[in-house]
Write an enzyme that holds these catalytic residues in place. Structure first.
Site, PDB file in Angstrom:
ATOM      1  N   ASP A 182     -10.685   3.361   5.122  1.00 17.72           N
ATOM      2  CA  ASP A 182     -10.913   1.604   4.963  1.00 17.72           C
ATOM      3  C   ASP A 182     -12.598   1.781   5.011  1.00 17.72           C
ATOM      4  O   ASP A 182     -12.909   0.749   4.776  1.00 17.72           O
ATOM      5  CB  ASP A 182     -10.201   1.204   5.869  1.00 17.72           C
ATOM      6  CG  ASP A 182      -9.181   0.317   5.697  1.00 17.72           C
ATOM      7  OD1 ASP A 182      -9.060  -0.155   4.573  1.00 17.72           O
ATOM      8  OD2 ASP A 182      -8.239   0.132   6.803  1.00 17.72           O
TER       9      ASP A 182
ATOM     10  N   LYS B   5       1.029  -1.344  -0.003  1.00 19.07           N
ATOM     11  CA  LYS B   5       0.051  -0.098  -0.031  1.00 19.07           C
ATOM     12  C   LYS B   5       0.975   1.353   0.078  1.00 19.07           C
ATOM     13  O   LYS B   5       0.650   2.277  -0.799  1.00 19.07           O
ATOM     14  CB  LYS B   5      -1.090   0.154   1.121  1.00 19.07           C
ATOM     15  CG  LYS B   5      -2.051  -0.990   0.966  1.00 19.07           C
ATOM     16  CD  LYS B   5      -2.765  -1.299   2.392  1.00 19.07           C
ATOM     17  CE  LYS B   5      -3.677  -2.368   2.181  1.00 19.07           C
ATOM     18  NZ  LYS B   5      -4.461  -2.739   3.599  1.00 19.07           N
TER      19      LYS B   5
ATOM     20  N   GLN C  72      -4.154  -1.488   9.786  1.00 19.45           N
ATOM     21  CA  GLN C  72      -4.007  -2.962   9.301  1.00 19.45           C
ATOM     22  C   GLN C  72      -4.961  -3.830  10.250  1.00 19.45           C
ATOM     23  O   GLN C  72      -4.367  -3.918  11.465  1.00 19.45           O
ATOM     24  CB  GLN C  72      -2.907  -3.317   8.762  1.00 19.45           C
ATOM     25  CG  GLN C  72      -2.816  -4.692   8.093  1.00 19.45           C
ATOM     26  CD  GLN C  72      -3.295  -4.493   6.714  1.00 19.45           C
ATOM     27  OE1 GLN C  72      -3.528  -3.395   5.951  1.00 19.45           O
ATOM     28  NE2 GLN C  72      -3.981  -5.515   6.320  1.00 19.45           N
TER      29      GLN C  72
HETATM   30  N1  GUN Z   1      -7.168  -6.553   6.612  1.00 15.67           N
HETATM   31  C1  GUN Z   1      -7.710  -7.234   5.501  1.00 15.67           C
HETATM   32  N2  GUN Z   1      -8.238  -6.458   4.652  1.00 15.67           N
HETATM   33  C2  GUN Z   1      -7.885  -5.263   5.093  1.00 15.67           C
HETATM   34  C3  GUN Z   1      -8.298  -3.959   4.723  1.00 15.67           C
HETATM   35  O1  GUN Z   1      -8.646  -3.595   3.453  1.00 15.67           O
HETATM   36  N3  GUN Z   1      -7.744  -2.760   5.547  1.00 15.67           N
HETATM   37  C4  GUN Z   1      -7.082  -3.042   6.386  1.00 15.67           C
HETATM   38  N4  GUN Z   1      -7.054  -1.886   7.189  1.00 15.67           N
HETATM   39  N5  GUN Z   1      -6.964  -4.322   6.872  1.00 15.67           N
HETATM   40  C5  GUN Z   1      -7.475  -5.219   6.383  1.00 15.67           C
END
Ligand code: GUN
Length: 304
Positions: free
Chosen positions: A119, A52, A96
């Site tokens: 998110d 990311k 995350q």
């Molecule tokens: N864990 C699995 N998918 C995601 C996501 O799209 N965002 C975040 N922050 N954590 C995740």
């Protein structure tokens, strides 16, 4: 022959469309800024977060990565989030998931300013999703919708079956499909005769986190199958089961001692579906693209 829905190519389209918007913001005020917070040392999460941050930088956005030890407390994490909430140069805050057990994830998600919640996990933004009102949407389900739209797959009127009911994927996925006028069924571990329910699907979304669980008996011939799962297989017998009709998977296992597989059996889906997403290279790149899109969107709102 089934059509392979190429997530990398669609990701590139989306990123290319973001570039002039990022350039405009950078010229007028400053580039969009994202902070990614990673707690602990889960190797998969580390990989996702670096991917990311890397994509951000390649696009000319500002990005920061905060790594905190596994033992971090809820209070410590909340202090960092408060600082990012206040910072003028940060438009998006991503924490995350999953977080270590001692951390109260709900308090953490509630602490992120909803207008920096790239998110779409804050309860306010979840409420906006339920109401079909504008707000950042969860990146993976939003990415699946983009993938379907840009691949010319008709959602309105379709029977869509979502397997998995997580807050991150299953639930928001079902709502987005419903808002796009699909007839939606949500399935989970207690669903009776899951294969029969899945066989109703024109569009089948697998998001339950069980390697190659969706086999031939779940797939209606001609269905569109979207595989959100990503599982690393290290067991040889399991790799051999998965490689039935997909010899490249066994070759990858022989070469590396492990292989990545989705929630859908790769050989069976290639035989039966009209179109499907591969793993890797299907949904994963779209999640990142939508995170970038959400960050640009939040920056545009904030910078006027
Ligand atoms: N864990 C699995 N998918 C995601 C996501 O799209 N965002 C975040 N922050 N954590 C995740």
């Amino acid at each position: 022959m089934a059509r392979i829905l190429d997530g990398k190519a669609i990701q590139q389209q989306i990123l290319d469309e973001l570039k002039p918007r990022i350039a405009r913001l950078a010229a007028a005020r400053r580039p969009p800024g994202l902070v990614a917070v990673l707690v602990g040392d889960n190797p998969a999460s580390q990989l996702y977060v670096s991917s990311k941050v890397k994509t951000c930088r390649e696009l000319g956005m500002y990005s920061e990565e905060l790594r905190l030890p596994e033992s971090t407390s809820t209070e410590e994490l909340l202090r960092h989030i408060e600082e990012f909430n206040q910072r003028e140069d940060i438009d998006g805050i991503l924490v995350q998931m999953p977080l270590p057990r001692q951390i109260d994830s709900r308090r953490v998600l509630l602490a992120i300013r909803p207008d920096k919640d790239v998110d779409g996990f804050h309860p306010f933004n979840v409420g906006q999703l339920v109401a079909n009102a504008p707000a950042p949407r969860a990146c993976t389900p939003a990415g699946v919708m983009e993938l379907l739209r840009r691949s010319g797959i008709e959602v309105a009127g379709a029977e869509a079956v979502v397997v998995g009911r997580s807050d991150i994927v299953g639930k928001p996925m079902a709502l987005l499909l419903m808002h796009a006028h699909a007839t939606v069924t949500i399935c989970h571990s207690r669903t009776r005769d899951l294969p029969a329910v899945c066989r109703r699907a024109d569009i089948l979304i697998a998001a339950m986190g069980r390697p190659a669980f969706i086999t031939a008996e779940f797939i209606r011939p001609g269905a569109v199958v979207v595989d959100v799962g990503i599982n690393r297989i290290t067991d040889r017998a399991e790799a051999e089961r998965i490689a039935r009709g997909a010899p490249a998977k066994l070759a990858a296992f022989e070469k590396n001692g492990s292989v990545l597989v989705g929630d859908v059996h790769p050989g069976d889906v290639a035989t039966l579906a009209s179109a499907y997403t591969p793993v890797p290279g299907g949904v994963g790149p779209l999640t990142i693209a939508m995170l970038m899109a959400n960050t640009v969107e939040c920056a545009e709102k904030r910078l006027g």
